[in-house]
Design an enzyme around this catalytic site. Structure first.
Site, PDB file in Angstrom:
ATOM      1  N   CYS A 131      -3.193   8.499   4.148  1.00 35.50           N
ATOM      2  CA  CYS A 131      -3.058   8.300   2.702  1.00 35.50           C
ATOM      3  C   CYS A 131      -4.390   8.139   1.978  1.00 35.50           C
ATOM      4  CB  CYS A 131      -2.169   7.094   2.419  1.00 35.50           C
ATOM      5  SG  CYS A 131      -2.753   5.566   3.161  1.00 35.50           S
ATOM      6  N   GLU A 182       0.869  -1.176   0.000  1.00 33.49           N
ATOM      7  CA  GLU A 182       0.000   0.000   0.000  1.00 33.49           C
ATOM      8  C   GLU A 182       0.904   1.223   0.000  1.00 33.49           C
ATOM      9  OE1 GLU A 182      -2.682   2.844   2.653  1.00 33.49           O
ATOM     10  OE2 GLU A 182      -2.724   0.751   3.308  1.00 33.49           O
TER      11      GLU A 182
END
Length: 477
Positions: free
Chosen positions: A282, A248
């Site tokens: 994020c 990720e």
């Protein structure tokens, strides 16, 4: 000052002559703890312990393995208040948000423990008579979990819980920027009667320790949460051994505000996305596209919301809305991006500068207008409380602008039109789309990015499958 040891093969250990890393409290600038500056030797010892334990761990029934997850959940809950305080101190995270992270981490371990009697293989139809084809799901082996600094405890659980349940053993490397809460988690694990070697936690810089974990032939999989650049290094490090990666790697989430949107709801949700943990998340909105007919009205609401944000230290009462950035480097990055955007024509209608504080790395919530799609601040991840705003004329243009990005983690849309919302869900090229709500995923889904936002993903059934590989048996009878 707190000092810590590596957690390897069930014991807290130190290596003679090993250096230490200072951990800073971002709000005060004071050094709050020291952790080992581990390298290749620590990686090797932890991986060897994990390798030695893996076969016996995998041989246990999944419900038996689930008891380890339940024990970890209980251990975290037993120290929930203390862990939240440490997390807030090492990260300049508001204390309520730190408490949410600790509690959600414990719940996450319990959630995956519940999968022990649920995940399954398949029976496949054969072309031959008197033959059964059985597909088994078996553990991939030894997992190296490399964690970020923004949600260190929760992301540790994201890697440890499905790994252990699947029958893998795991070596966790927390970020050296914010490792303290994870090292307290290691102390909790050390006090439990877990099988030796199934869980190991080692600290050190990514260039030495992280690379050693990724390069080792003992590692069967690397699960990383971090930057695109870190992901590229992990892929390169594991290439020689064809090591599986699950990555990720951040995002540049677009928010689309349609002409018919509930502007109060949208302004509240978008503001929350920019100030939660000081914008260092994020999956939260990093750019907003607003229909030209409502742009001024929406900007006015955002300015009012941004200017109402209360800055403060993590332990202030009442709790502030946001605190400091994680360090001086992060603050300098934000300052540089805003400065270059303004030089290129963007207007800071509110904010646009560091906050006037005696200590810490505070930046004021900032709304930028007159932005263009080709600007750095629209295309690159800011990771701070700054929001570039652009306008669109019609829905097709909004979708095109949102998709014009090298990232693909999350997205959002605000509209009262169900048809538009469903069309956006089908056309937005992102792993997640949030409709009329804040950008924050649940543990039941699958948190996975497209394009440079990553490979693989986490959470839910599909997050568990990341740690399992298939074994097909063709049985004639």
């Amino acid at each position: 000052m707190r000092t810590y040891k590596q957690f390897i093969n069930g014991e807290l250990v130190s290596r003679p002559g090993e250096g230490m890393i200072d951990v800073e409290n971002p709000s005060s600038g004071q050094i709050m703890a020291q952790v080992p500056d581990g390298g290749a030797e620590d990686a090797q010892a932890a991986l060897e312990a994990a390798r030695a334990a893996q076969d016996a761990w995998a041989a246990l029934p999944a419900p038996t393995r689930a008891t380890a997850l339940k024990k970890l959940a209980e251990g975290i809950r037993g120290r929930r208040t203390e862990l939240a305080a440490i997390l807030a101190e090492e990260q300049a995270k508001t204390l309520p948000l730190a408490q949410v992270e600790v509690d959600f981490t414990a719940e996450y371990f319990d959630y995956y423990a519940g999968w022990a009697r649920i995940y399954e293989g398949e029976t496949i139809q054969s072309d031959r008579p008197r033959e059964n084809i059985l597909l088994y799901r078996q553990p991939i082996g030894v997992v190296a979990g490399i964690c970020p600094w923004n949600f260190p405890l929760f992301v540790t659980a994201r890697k440890v819980a499905p790994s252990l349940l699947a029958g893998c053993t795991v070596v966790v490397k927390p970020s050296s920027v914010a490792p303290v809460t994870v090292m307290e988690f290691a102390k909790i694990a050390a006090g439990l009667d877990l099988p030796r070697g199934i869980l190991n936690v080692v600290t050190g810089g990514g260039a030495r320790l992280g690379e050693a974990l990724a390069k080792s032939p003992l590692t069967d999989m690397v699960s990383l949460t971090g930057s695109v650049e870190a992901g590229q290094r992990i892929i390169a490090a594991g290439a020689a051994n064809i090591t599986k990666v699950s990555l990720e790697l951040g995002g540049k989430a677009p928010a689309i505000v349609c002409a018919d949107a509930d502007l109060d709801l949208a302004a509240k949700a978008v503001t929350a996305s920019r100030v939660i943990f000081s914008g260092q998340v994020c999956n939260c909105a990093e750019r907003v596209y607003v229909h030209e007919s409502i742009a001024d009205a929406f900007a006015e609401k955002l300015v009012k919301a941004f200017e109402a944000v209360r800055l403060g230290d993590p332990f202030d009462e009442p709790a502030p809305d946001m605190c400091s950035q994680i360090n001086a480097e992060q603050l300098a990055k934000i300052e540089g991006m805003v400065r270059r955007a303004r030089a290129d024509g963007a207007e800071a209608v509110t904010g646009g500068a560091p906050a006037d504080r005696k200590t810490g790395y505070f930046y004021t919530p900032t709304l930028l207008r007159n932005c263009r799609q080709d600007m750095e601040i629209v295309r690159k991840e800011i990771f701070g409380p700054v929001l570039p705003m652009l306008t669109f004329r019609d829905f097709d243009e909004a979708i095109a602008l949102a998709n014009d990005c090298e990232y693909g983690l999350t997205s959002s849309i605000y509209t009262r039109n169900v048809s538009l919302a469903m069309e956006a869900v089908n056309r937005l090229k992102f792993g997640e789309t949030y409709v009329n709500r804040e950008n924050f995923e649940g543990m039941q889904g699958f948190h996975a990015g497209w394009r440079k936002s990553g490979i693989g993903g986490a959470d839910g059934k599909h997050g568990l499958l990341e740690y399992l590989q298939t074994h097909v048996a063709y049985i004639q009878y």
